[in-house]
Scaffold this motif. Structure first.
Motif, PDB file in Angstrom:
ATOM      1  N   VAL A 243      33.834  26.719  23.547  1.00 49.62           N
ATOM      2  CA  VAL A 243      34.446  25.596  24.260  1.00 49.62           C
ATOM      3  C   VAL A 243      35.689  26.057  25.013  1.00 49.62           C
ATOM      4  O   VAL A 243      35.912  25.696  26.173  1.00 49.62           O
ATOM      5  N   THR A 244      36.505  26.884  24.350  1.00 50.36           N
ATOM      6  CA  THR A 244      37.738  27.354  24.988  1.00 50.36           C
ATOM      7  C   THR A 244      37.441  28.234  26.191  1.00 50.36           C
ATOM      8  O   THR A 244      38.054  28.090  27.255  1.00 50.36           O
ATOM      9  N   THR A 245      36.490  29.141  26.040  1.00 50.59           N
ATOM     10  CA  THR A 245      36.132  30.014  27.158  1.00 50.59           C
ATOM     11  C   THR A 245      35.588  29.200  28.317  1.00 50.59           C
ATOM     12  O   THR A 245      35.912  29.463  29.484  1.00 50.59           O
ATOM     13  N   ALA A 246      34.773  28.195  28.018  1.00 48.15           N
ATOM     14  CA  ALA A 246      34.229  27.336  29.073  1.00 48.15           C
ATOM     15  C   ALA A 246      35.347  26.642  29.828  1.00 48.15           C
ATOM     16  O   ALA A 246      35.300  26.505  31.058  1.00 48.15           O
ATOM     17  N   GLY A 247      36.366  26.203  29.095  1.00 46.79           N
ATOM     18  CA  GLY A 247      37.488  25.560  29.759  1.00 46.79           C
ATOM     19  C   GLY A 247      38.295  26.530  30.598  1.00 46.79           C
ATOM     20  O   GLY A 247      38.719  26.212  31.708  1.00 46.79           O
ATOM     21  N   LEU A 248      38.504  27.733  30.074  1.00 46.91           N
ATOM     22  CA  LEU A 248      39.311  28.718  30.786  1.00 46.91           C
ATOM     23  C   LEU A 248      38.638  29.187  32.074  1.00 46.91           C
ATOM     24  O   LEU A 248      39.312  29.375  33.095  1.00 46.91           O
ATOM     25  N   VAL A 249      37.322  29.394  32.042  1.00 51.59           N
ATOM     26  CA  VAL A 249      36.664  29.893  33.250  1.00 51.59           C
ATOM     27  C   VAL A 249      36.714  28.865  34.375  1.00 51.59           C
ATOM     28  O   VAL A 249      36.680  29.226  35.563  1.00 51.59           O
ATOM     29  N   GLN A 250      36.820  27.596  34.010  1.00 49.92           N
ATOM     30  CA  GLN A 250      36.903  26.567  35.046  1.00 49.92           C
ATOM     31  C   GLN A 250      38.227  26.601  35.803  1.00 49.92           C
ATOM     32  O   GLN A 250      38.362  25.972  36.855  1.00 49.92           O
ATOM     33  N   LEU A 251      39.197  27.355  35.261  1.00 55.97           N
ATOM     34  CA  LEU A 251      40.445  27.544  35.991  1.00 55.97           C
ATOM     35  C   LEU A 251      40.217  28.248  37.324  1.00 55.97           C
ATOM     36  O   LEU A 251      41.039  28.169  38.233  1.00 55.97           O
ATOM     37  N   SER A 252      39.087  28.946  37.425  1.00 57.37           N
ATOM     38  CA  SER A 252      38.803  29.690  38.659  1.00 57.37           C
ATOM     39  C   SER A 252      38.381  28.783  39.809  1.00 57.37           C
ATOM     40  O   SER A 252      38.463  29.184  40.979  1.00 57.37           O
TER      41      SER A 252
END
Length: 295
Positions: A243-252
């Protein structure tokens, strides 16, 4: 569907879906700036083409065995009207906002509003973030507020508020979509229902409506490719992401939209946008990263 995809597939699907999400901002801005299509028409075509594409995906995945005459009804029963209304609100506010905003500014406001909505929902349900997380999220909110402060480089206030409303609606839609057993099927139903919601808006705007081939093409690409296929690919990626990685990649996504706006649309980047982007994206990254480290 329960098997975990390979690392290469996850990376590939993640990259493609982020490009698709950023592409929505670019396509909408391009259509409303450089063609004669109006926002209501763009939204209607986008949602309808997305609904058709998702319905076809469901059929190709295994729906062909059902009776043809019952197929569309079956897909329409997927999802629900509350989610569809949130999807419609996101799409219509998104289009009217991009009649005034640059691709980069719109994408940043949208992303920030989505995150604030989802974080706010967690706080409402009793989640208590750590001091570091709180600081990160407050910095992100400060970045959004900074974008709206009066000044020569401030975006149009009405457009900015419309995009924030769009992000809040998308946050609600995302929250409601959590736990769906078949997200592609649910999205197909929601897109179809949201298309129905477009009818009164489209009819009301009909005296001022305008269409051209290029604008219609951009709307179809936004709905069928950037939205429908983008979401379908993203769901594949999610099976291999935390979940955290999914949220972080959306920062792009705002970064990609900003780069695309500069390269493809010839848009400029202001210092206000740069500072706000660092605050919003950095604040969210700090909050998410700390949450992951403490688990």
């Amino acid at each position: 569907m329960s098997t975990r995809p390979s690392a290469a597939l996850v990376v590939g699907c993640t990259a493609l879906s982020m490009l698709a999400f950023a592409g929505n901002s670019l396509l909408c801005r391009l259509a409303l700036r450089d063609t004669t299509i109006d926002a209501a028409s763009f939204t209607t075509v986008r949602l309808l083409s997305g609904a058709i594409t998702l319905w076809v995906l469901v059929q190709l995945r295994g729906g062909a065995s059902r009776a043809p005459e019952a197929t569309l009804t079956t897909e329409a029963s997927s999802g629900n009207w509350r989610s569809a209304l949130a999807l419609f609100a996101y799409a219509i506010f998104f289009s009217y906002a991009y009649a005034q905003l640059s691709a980069a500014t719109g994408a940043l406001l949208l992303f920030g509003a989505v995150q604030v909505t989802m974080i706010g929902r967690g706080l409402w349900l009793g989640e208590r973030p750590h001091l570091v997380q709180t600081a990160g999220y407050l910095i992100a909110v400060a970045g959004l507020i900074g974008m709206l402060l009066p000044g020569l480089s401030a975006p149009p206030l009405v457009g900015a508020l419309l995009m924030i409303a769009s992000g809040a609606a998308w946050g609600i839609y995302s929250i409601r979509a959590k736990g769906a057993r078949d997200p592609v099927r649910a999205n197909a139903g929601n897109f179809l229902r949201a298309s129905v919601c477009c009818v009164p808006i489209y009819l009301a705007a009909l005296p001022w409506a305008s269409h051209d081939a290029a604008g219609m093409l951009y709307a179809v690409l936004s709905g069928a490719i950037a939205s429908a296929l983008g979401y379908a690919i993203w769901y594949v990626a999610l099976r291999g992401l935390t979940v955290t990685t999914a949220g972080l990649v959306q920062l792009s996504v705002p970064v990609i939209a900003a780069a695309g706006g500069v390269v493809l649309l010839g848009e400029g980047v202001t210092w206000r946008l740069v500072v706000a982007s660092v605050a919003v994206l950095g604040g969210v990254a700090v909050g998410m990263g700390y949450r992951r480290a403490t688990r």
